[in-house]
Write an enzyme that holds these catalytic residues in place. Structure first.
Site, PDB file in Angstrom:
ATOM      1  N   ASN A  72       0.876  -1.174   0.000  1.00 32.68           N
ATOM      2  CA  ASN A  72       0.000   0.000   0.000  1.00 32.68           C
ATOM      3  C   ASN A  72       0.915   1.226   0.000  1.00 32.68           C
ATOM      4  O   ASN A  72       1.470   1.578   1.039  1.00 32.68           O
ATOM      5  CB  ASN A  72      -0.885  -0.046   1.259  1.00 32.68           C
ATOM      6  N   LYS A 130       0.194   4.226  -0.287  1.00 32.41           N
ATOM      7  CA  LYS A 130      -0.457   5.419   0.290  1.00 32.41           C
ATOM      8  C   LYS A 130      -0.208   6.623  -0.625  1.00 32.41           C
ATOM      9  O   LYS A 130      -0.122   6.452  -1.834  1.00 32.41           O
ATOM     10  CB  LYS A 130       0.016   5.648   1.732  1.00 32.41           C
ATOM     11  N   HIS A 158      -9.640   1.203   4.717  1.00 29.97           N
ATOM     12  CA  HIS A 158      -8.357   1.362   5.417  1.00 29.97           C
ATOM     13  C   HIS A 158      -8.560   2.298   6.610  1.00 29.97           C
ATOM     14  O   HIS A 158      -9.348   3.235   6.541  1.00 29.97           O
ATOM     15  CB  HIS A 158      -7.303   1.926   4.455  1.00 29.97           C
ATOM     16  N   GLU A 185      -6.951   4.700   7.710  1.00 31.30           N
ATOM     17  CA  GLU A 185      -6.774   6.137   7.419  1.00 31.30           C
ATOM     18  C   GLU A 185      -8.026   6.702   6.750  1.00 31.30           C
ATOM     19  O   GLU A 185      -8.376   7.866   6.946  1.00 31.30           O
ATOM     20  CB  GLU A 185      -5.510   6.341   6.558  1.00 31.30           C
ATOM     21  N   GLU A 210      -5.628  -4.971  10.543  1.00 32.46           N
ATOM     22  CA  GLU A 210      -4.609  -3.950  10.778  1.00 32.46           C
ATOM     23  C   GLU A 210      -4.912  -3.205  12.071  1.00 32.46           C
ATOM     24  O   GLU A 210      -5.719  -2.262  12.068  1.00 32.46           O
ATOM     25  CB  GLU A 210      -4.581  -2.956   9.615  1.00 32.46           C
ATOM     26  N   GLY A 266       2.120   2.295  10.815  1.00 29.65           N
ATOM     27  CA  GLY A 266       3.046   3.409  10.667  1.00 29.65           C
ATOM     28  C   GLY A 266       3.727   3.818  11.956  1.00 29.65           C
ATOM     29  O   GLY A 266       4.364   4.859  12.034  1.00 29.65           O
ATOM     30  N   SER A 323       3.150  -2.098  10.442  1.00 32.89           N
ATOM     31  CA  SER A 323       4.597  -2.140  10.688  1.00 32.89           C
ATOM     32  C   SER A 323       5.222  -3.500  10.398  1.00 32.89           C
ATOM     33  O   SER A 323       6.113  -3.948  11.125  1.00 32.89           O
ATOM     34  CB  SER A 323       4.919  -1.690  12.117  1.00 32.89           C
TER      35      SER A 323
END
Ligand code: PGA
Length: 259
Positions: free
Chosen positions: A11, A13, A98, A100, A172, A178, A217
């Site tokens: 991904n 991003k 996701h 985010e 996730e 991150g 991560s």
């Protein structure tokens, strides 16, 4: 039980440039031999899909979008990307929900379910992302959150929507994305087993054939241990997917788990 092929998805991003993408993809292509038997997917930002499609043409790297509009039909939705456009640009997969998107752009369970359904209706395989926040984990609400997030989609789309590889789940934990803080292999396996159990309550065959990826991560030095979990079928990789050597090492970590 149906054999589940490992899937490692990058991904990217909101990262990349024409030049950086060229370098990254040519590096991945050169090292693909290290990960025979593992399905490899890259999800570049939408404006670069046409470029990356050309770069991966003729190879076994698959292409995916990072998001799609929750609309069945194209039309007056400024700034949105329709799933049919992703298809036309060669995408087979699309990330849906996701964290985010959920936290920064207000995507609710209902919006995520709508996107999931549109993706499938348009012939894309949705990668349904879900996971708990640190606060939710610390207050022992992880399973309740996972049940709610998965349940919203299963109820809207029907369990058959997960049959035969038609959808992928990515667990996730938000606190691991991150942050450099990874779930332990035990934490990941336990969440994956719980998610598979949620599917099995509806249909055991579908539960056995659905791939569940871990994301948060993932790095070369923890990939192998994470992928060893019986219910972990690969990874959704953010930061490390932008570094060719790291991404390939993670793919090789999945490869090393093949029986
Ligand atoms: P990360 O991101 O690997 O940088 O933690 C994972 C993701 O957001 O999919």
């Amino acid at each position: 039980m149906t054999q589940r092929q490992y899937l490692v998805a990058g991904n990217w991003k909101m990262n990349g440039s024409l030049e950086a993408n060229r370098t990254l993809v040519s590096g991945i292509l050169a090292g693909l031999g290290q990960c025979a038997g593992v399905e490899v997917l890259v999800c570049p930002p939408a404006p670069y899909l046409a470029q990356v499609r050309e770069l991966v043409e003729g190879s076994r790297i698959r292409l995916g979008g990072q998001n799609l509009a929750d609309q069945q039909k194209a039309g007056a939705f400024t700034g949105e990307v329709h799933g049919a456009m992703l298809r036309e640009l060669g995408c087979q997969y699309v990330l849906v929900g996701h964290s985010e998107r959920r936290s920064l752009y207000g995507e609710t369970d209902a919006v995520v379910a709508a996107k999931f359904k549109v993706a499938q209706a348009l012939g894309l395989v949705p990668v349904l992302c879900l996971g708990e926040t640190l606060d939710e984990r610390d207050s022992n609400r992880t399973e309740a959150v996972l049940a709610r997030q998965l349940g919203a989609v299963v109820e809207a789309a029907g369990i058959a929507a997960f049959a035969a590889g038609r959808a992928v789940i990515a667990y996730e934990p938000v606190w691991a994305i991150g942050t450099g803080r990874t779930a332990s292999a035990e934490q990941a396996q336990s969440a994956h087993a719980y998610l598979r159990g949620q599917l099995a309550e509806r249909d055991a065959t579908i539960a056995g054939s659905t791939r569940i990826l871990y994301g948060g991560s993932v790095k070369p030095d923890n990939a192998q241990e994470l992928f060893a979990g019986a219910d972990v079928d690969g990874g959704l990789i953010g930061g490390a997917s932008l570094k060719c050597g790291d991404f390939l090492a993670i793919c090789a970590g999945a490869q090393s788990q093949l029986k």
